[in-house]
Every structure is written in C-alpha cells, then in structure tokens.
Design an enzyme around this catalytic site. Structure first.
Site, PDB file in Angstrom:
ATOM      1  CB  CYS A  54      38.625  17.031  42.792  1.00  0.00           C
ATOM      2  SG  CYS A  54      38.755  15.988  44.241  1.00  0.00           S
ATOM      3  CB  CYS A  83      37.491  10.927  46.511  1.00  0.00           C
ATOM      4  SG  CYS A  83      37.750  12.609  45.958  1.00  0.00           S
ATOM      5  CB  CYS A 117      48.541  13.081  45.809  1.00  0.00           C
ATOM      6  SG  CYS A 117      50.077  13.892  45.445  1.00  0.00           S
ATOM      7  CG  ASP A 145      43.742  13.350  44.108  1.00  0.00           C
ATOM      8  OD1 ASP A 145      44.949  13.628  44.168  1.00  0.00           O
ATOM      9  OD2 ASP A 145      42.836  14.132  44.468  1.00  0.00           O
TER      10      ASP A 145
END
Lengths: 407, 292
Positions: free
Chosen positions: B106, B62, B35, B37
């Site tokens: 996120c 990120c 993925c 992350d």
C-alpha cells in the site's frame, strides 16, 4: 466502537457465540468430571456416559440410524481430511476425486496437495448464481473416482448444493459421497438415514458449541481408514483422548439447534430478508450474490460496487457491527475470494462483497441499526473512491471511468 | 483483523486531503480494479518555485491503502518536487507507525502515484520499475513469490538455505519452507530432487578453539556482512557489546522502532548462531550500554 454501544454480531458463519446453556453443561467437565472416559473406575465411567448422551444427541440432529456412525474429531477440517484420505486409502485403485471450485479451503487445499501427489482432481465450476451443472457432474462419475466431496451450503453466499440428489447419483455409479455440512447443520433439517450420503462433516463452533470439536458421520458399512491411529477411542476410528467438555457441549448444542430449526426457517430468515431489503433499498449499486432463492436462511452476501471490503468492515467495526468480507487484501495477491471468482462477479464488485450471517440471537432492532449504520459507511467510502463521481459511478463494470495507465 | 497501528487507524478513520484538488496541474493514477487497489493523486504545484501547494487523494482499497494515501498527502504538502521525489514507501510506512508486512505494498502504491503525478506535471512519462509481485511467502521478512522466483532463476539456487541467504525469505519462523521448496522445484527443476528431512544447516567445521577477542571479532565481521541488507532498507546495525552468549546490538535508521525489528533481530541471531556454531542471543542494547 465505544464501550457503551452494544455490539451487533452478524458473522455467525465465521463462528458463533457459545450458547449459555452449553457453557453451563461443559463446566463440570473441566472440574469434578475430569476422568478419562476410557478408565474403568467411576471417574471415567461418568464421563463415558456423558459422551454416550452427546453421541445420541448428535445422531438425532443428523437423523443418523446408529449412534456409532458419529465420530468425534477436533474440527471440521479434520473431519474433511479424514473423509477424503480414508476414501483414497480404502480404495487405492481409485485415483480421482470430484469436488467443486467453491469448497472451503479445508477441502480445496487438501485436493491441491493430492494433485501434486498424482491424484486427478475434478473441480466442478458454478454459474453466475453459484449453481452446479449436474450433467457435467454425472459425466465425471466413473469407477476411477474414489470420492465426491461437495459442500452442503457455501460459507460465503449460503448457496445450497443439491447434495442429497448428488449422493444418489454417486451411489448409482458406485462412488462414495462426502459432504462438508459445516454451514448447513443446525440451520436446515437433515435426515441422513434417508439419504445416500456416506460421510458428513460438521463443526461445533458453527452451531453455538465450543471451538475444538467436530464430527465426522460415517454411514455404517462405509469402508473407512482412520487418519489418527492409536488408542481405541471412537472405536479405533479416531485415536486420541476425547475432548470430553467439548463433546458434551456439542451434544447439547445439537439438541438446542434441533429445537430451533423452525425458528431458523421462519424468524431468522425474516430478519435476514429485512436486512437485505433495507440495504438494497437504501444503497445504490449493490446486489446479492449467490442464489437468493436457494440458500441458508441466515446468510446474505452483498456486493457493493466500486469500494473495497476491508474498508467497509473497519468502519462497521467502529460502530460495533461485525461482518466479514470475501476479499483478502494482502501483498501481491489482491484477488477476490475464490467463490466470487468462480461465479464471475465483475471486478467492480468482487472486492466489495460483505457477508452478513445471522443467528437466533439477533433481534429486529439490531438489524435496523445495522442498516442505518451501513448506508452512510458505503457513501463515505464511495466519496473517497476514484471510480465514483459526484452522483454515481464513473463508467460501468465493462468500462470503469477510472483506468490508470500504471496497473 | 490486521494489527493496524494507531496512526493507520487515525489516517483511515480521519483521512486528510481526501478528494481531488481543484485546478490540479499534476495527476498520478496507479493500480486497477483487478489489483484490488487504485489511487489517483492530484497535486497543485506552484510553477515558480516547484512547491506542492495542495495534494488530494482518491483511493479504492483496504484500510491501509486509504491510510497510506492520506499520510502521503500530508508528507508532501509544502515540499519541492525534488524533495518529494526522495520520499520512499518506507517514509510513508514510518508516518503510519509501520504497516503489516502483507500491507507494505500500500505504501509502495503511494510512492508510485507520487512519482507518476510529478512526471505528469513535468510532462514526462513515468516508468514503473516494480518487479512482478506474487503472493507473500515469507511473512517474517515480507518477501513475495515473485521476488523468490526471480532470485532462484537468476542465481540458479537449489536450496532453502540459499534462498534465505539471497532474499532473507525463510530466515525467520521457517513455516514457509515448504512453499520455498515448491518454488525452487518449479523454477529450477534440475535442483536436487530429494530434500533432506531438515533444511540443511550451514556446514559447521570443527571449530578451532578461539579466544574471546577472536570470537568478538568474528561476530563483528559477521554483523558487517549483514549490514548492507539492512542499509538497503534504510536501516543499520551496530555491535555494542558481547557478554557470554548475549550479543547486544543497536538498531539504527529505519530499523529503529520498526515493528519488524524483533523479526530482523531473530534473523540475525539465527545467522550468528549458525556461523559461530554456538547458541547466541541477540538483543537490542539498553541506552546506558550505548552510552558507555
């Protein structure tokens, strides 16, 4: 980054600084030299002369036989699209295109669209070092193919494709050959007259000219259909009033690039190697992607395992260092770049690839500072990573030491 | 470069509570290398009072993934587990002064790690209820391909306009209409094969003359029909005044101060203008207008 720290620009494959001489040469064409080169009066005539000079300068850098083989466009993307669509329109009975999996989106997205319209697209794969299988290529060269479009140098890794040899093979099979040489022009010697390349794209802003100007080289006698029809500019092959300032600047930029080719081959390459050696020596668990023995002299793409590229770039940027990453982290499609995927770079590293691309304006002191800055940045992010333990990675590429139950 | 807020930059450059918590008794792990992350959240919970004493994160991802993790740990420290379970991804985004639409996932990852960690503490199994994500299609309203596909399939939608009405996707700048058309064609091949050159405007029957009161009531009714959409995202909207062609509204809850507010307003403006058959401007009311 504090205002006092001078920036270090290592992202020249994205775009380059406009050379000061080029800016100087362009300025009059925004002021007193405003004429339309198509006009008969002296305002236009002076501009027309300047464009002729620029055309000759571009032709010289490319080693073209005739200046009239140079068509000015607005950018590399326009040149690519013009070449491919021209080949399809000029040979409507040919419905196939050969390209590669690692082309720039300017070619790949166009090909995706053409596939929807019923054309057959052959995308040549690459091996772990980004190299093509020429036997597979040869097998695809049939009379059904309208055009081969293969990049000269890869923008992410700098890996070179043997386009001169591939163009010969295409010519032998009676197939038109185009190369997107946006990254190669100005970094490598090019002699189109001696080659079998029919069309070539270049972009001004990749070689210290301004943005908004590009070139499509079309070998004389190549069947051609314009993308933009209208006025008689560019001998009717690309209508639209010329970007005279941009073209004049590109002409001079080509002349400067020609004079700096030897410098690229020696000094810039030495700086790139110094950067790469410095990083590989100081940072564990990183490696060069692409084909290190056969690439542009200015490019180094390094994969840092167990961390993500954007984080690296943000921290580097804070220290004034500009580079770029292949990973485009955005919603839902957190996929590493298509180039890294095509080469089969393991997922532990594919998200952490950083491209450093130098120019003749970089110095050894800058390179040393970049290495000194990068090393602690990588350590800092690895300390945050759940895939990294006290003394190194947890597990390896096949079985990472962190595997959440909920992916 | 992403347009990261100062708060995102602060949490990224100076992450709080980085690293694993010693003697953690609740650990949540979400994401994967594939993925791009992944997050491990570790908690030390006081078993008597069920209060989160310490929270620590380890994140691969990120800038906004790291910032979201850091913000999450700050939010939940000192909360009881039941309080922590009410934390939404919007709460995380709010602490960060908003996230770019492409990066909202996120904050979702942060909320999921929190739920997984609490489930782990309680000896339960946490079920991921997230829909399959796809590439972001509508950047104005942050709608991804997975959401559009599911909606088209479930409701047999056959036009961009319908997709906009169901998901908001395509209701802003309209640049994603080609992608939406392609999704419709793929998911619902029986949809009309030939598309009109313009996305069809909603039908505009010859509007009978309406007086000012009727007109304002229509605007009010339309705004009422739009409110549930905003309330789903923990926001709200209220009509403040109508002055000629200008409609003053006040944004509430998560909408207030949200960086998507201008996009939301432009979406509302488009809907109001279309439904009333006249060009309207929708702008946030100045404070004194609310006071009156």
């Amino acid at each position: 980054m504090s205002e006092q720290t001078p920036g270090i620009y290592l992202d020249n494959n994205a775009t380059t600084m406009v050379a000061p001489e080029v800016v100087e040469a362009m300025l009059p064409f925004f002021t007193e030299q405003f004429g339309n080169p198509s006009s008969i009066h002296r305002y236009g005539d002076r501009v027309g002369r300047a464009l002729r000079t620029a055309r000759a300068q571009v032709a010289a850098l490319l080693g073209a036989t005739h200046d009239s083989e140079i068509i000015f466009t607005s950018c590399g993307t326009e040149s690519d699209a013009t070449a491919i669509l021209s080949a399809l329109r000029a040979q409507p009975e040919r419905r196939e295109i050969i390209t590669t999996e690692v082309e720039h989106p300017a070619v790949l997205s166009l090909c995706d669209q053409l596939a929807k319209e019923g054309y057959v697209i052959h995308r040549l794969g690459v091996d772990g070092h980004g190299r093509l299988d020429l036997d597979a290529y040869r097998a695809l060269l049939t009379e059904r193919v309208a055009i081969v479009s293969v990049m000269w140098a890869n923008n992410e890794t700098g890996t070179l494709f043997p386009v001169e040899e591939m163009a010969e093979m295409a010519r032998a099979a009676g197939v038109m050959f185009h190369t997107d040489a946006v990254q190669a022009v100005g970094k490598l010697p090019i002699a189109l007259a001696d080659s079998a390349i029919d069309m070539l794209s270049l972009s001004g802003h990749k070689l210290h000219a301004a943005k908004g100007v590009g070139v499509l080289y079309v070998r004389r006698n190549t069947r051609f259909r314009p993308l933009l029809r209208g006025g008689h500019q560019e001998r009717g092959r690309r209508a639209g009033t010329e970007n005279s300032a941009g073209i004049v600047g590109l002409g001079l930029a080509c002349e400067l690039a020609g004079a700096a080719l030897e410098h690229e081959r020696t000094t810039v390459r030495a700086l790139r190697d110094r950067l790469e050696r410095g990083i590989l020596t100081a940072v564990p668990h990183c490696f060069v992607t692409g084909d290190p023995d056969n690439r542009l002299p200015n490019t180094s793409n390094i994969a840092f395992e167990f961390i993500e590229g954007e984080s690296i770039l943000l921290l580097l940027n804070r220290h004034g260092i500009a580079a770029s990453s292949g990973s485009a982290c955005s919603s839902g499609s957190l996929e590493p770049s298509h180039v890294m995927r095509a080469m089969g770079i393991p997922l532990t590293a594919a998200h952490g690839t950083i491209r450093f691309s130098l120019s003749r304006y970089n110095s050894a002191a800058e390179i040393d500072r970049a290495v000194d800055t990068l090393v602690p940045v990588i350590e800092q992010l690895r300390r945050l990573s759940p895939y990294w333990g006290e003394d190194g990675p947890l597990g390896d590429a096949q079985t990472p030491g962190f595997s959440p139950a909920y992916a | 470069m992403w347009d990261y807020s100062e708060q995102v930059q602060d949490h990224f450059f100076n992450p709080r509570n980085a690293g694993p918590v010693q003697d953690a008794n609740g650990v949540g792990e979400v994401g994967s290398l594939a993925c791009g992350d992944a997050l491990r959240l570790s908690l030390r919970v006081d078993p008597e009072r069920e209060v989160i004493l310490e929270a620590g994160f380890q994140t691969f991802g990120c800038g906004s993934a790291i910032a979201s993790s850091s913000a999450l740990t700050e939010i939940i420290k000192g909360m009881t587990l039941d309080q922590a379970l009410t934390v939404t991804n919007q709460d995380i985004a709010d602490v960060l002064g908003g996230l770019p639409a492409e990066k909202m996932h996120c904050s979702v990852m942060g909320r999921e790690a929190l739920q997984a960690a609490i489930a782990n503490y309680r000896g339960e199994r946490w079920e991921d209820d997230d829909h399959a994500e796809g590439a972001l299609v509508c950047k104005c309203f942050g709608v991804d391909a997975g959401m559009i596909e599911e909606t088209v399939r479930a409701n047999g939608l056959d036009s961009v306009t319908a997709v906009t009405h169901y998901t908001k996707a395509g209701g802003g700048c309209s640049a994603c209409h080609e992608e939406i058309e392609e999704i419709i064609a793929r998911v619902n091949p029986t949809a009309v094969a030939v598309q009109a050159p313009r996305a069809p405007e909603p039908p505009q029957p010859a509007a009978p003359r309406v007086n000012t009161l009727q007109r304002i009531r229509r605007i009010e009714r339309l705004i009422d029909t739009l409110r549930p959409e905003l309330q789903r995202d923990h926001g709200d909207l209220e009509l403040v005044d109508v002055d000629g062609r200008t409609v003053y509204v006040s944004l509430k809850g998560a909408c207030a101060g949200c960086q998507m507010a201008s996009l939301t307003l432009s979406g509302i403006q488009e809907r109001l203008s279309a439904e009333l058959g006249e060009p309207l401007r929708v702008i946030p009311a100045a404070p004194q207008q609310i006071a009156c």
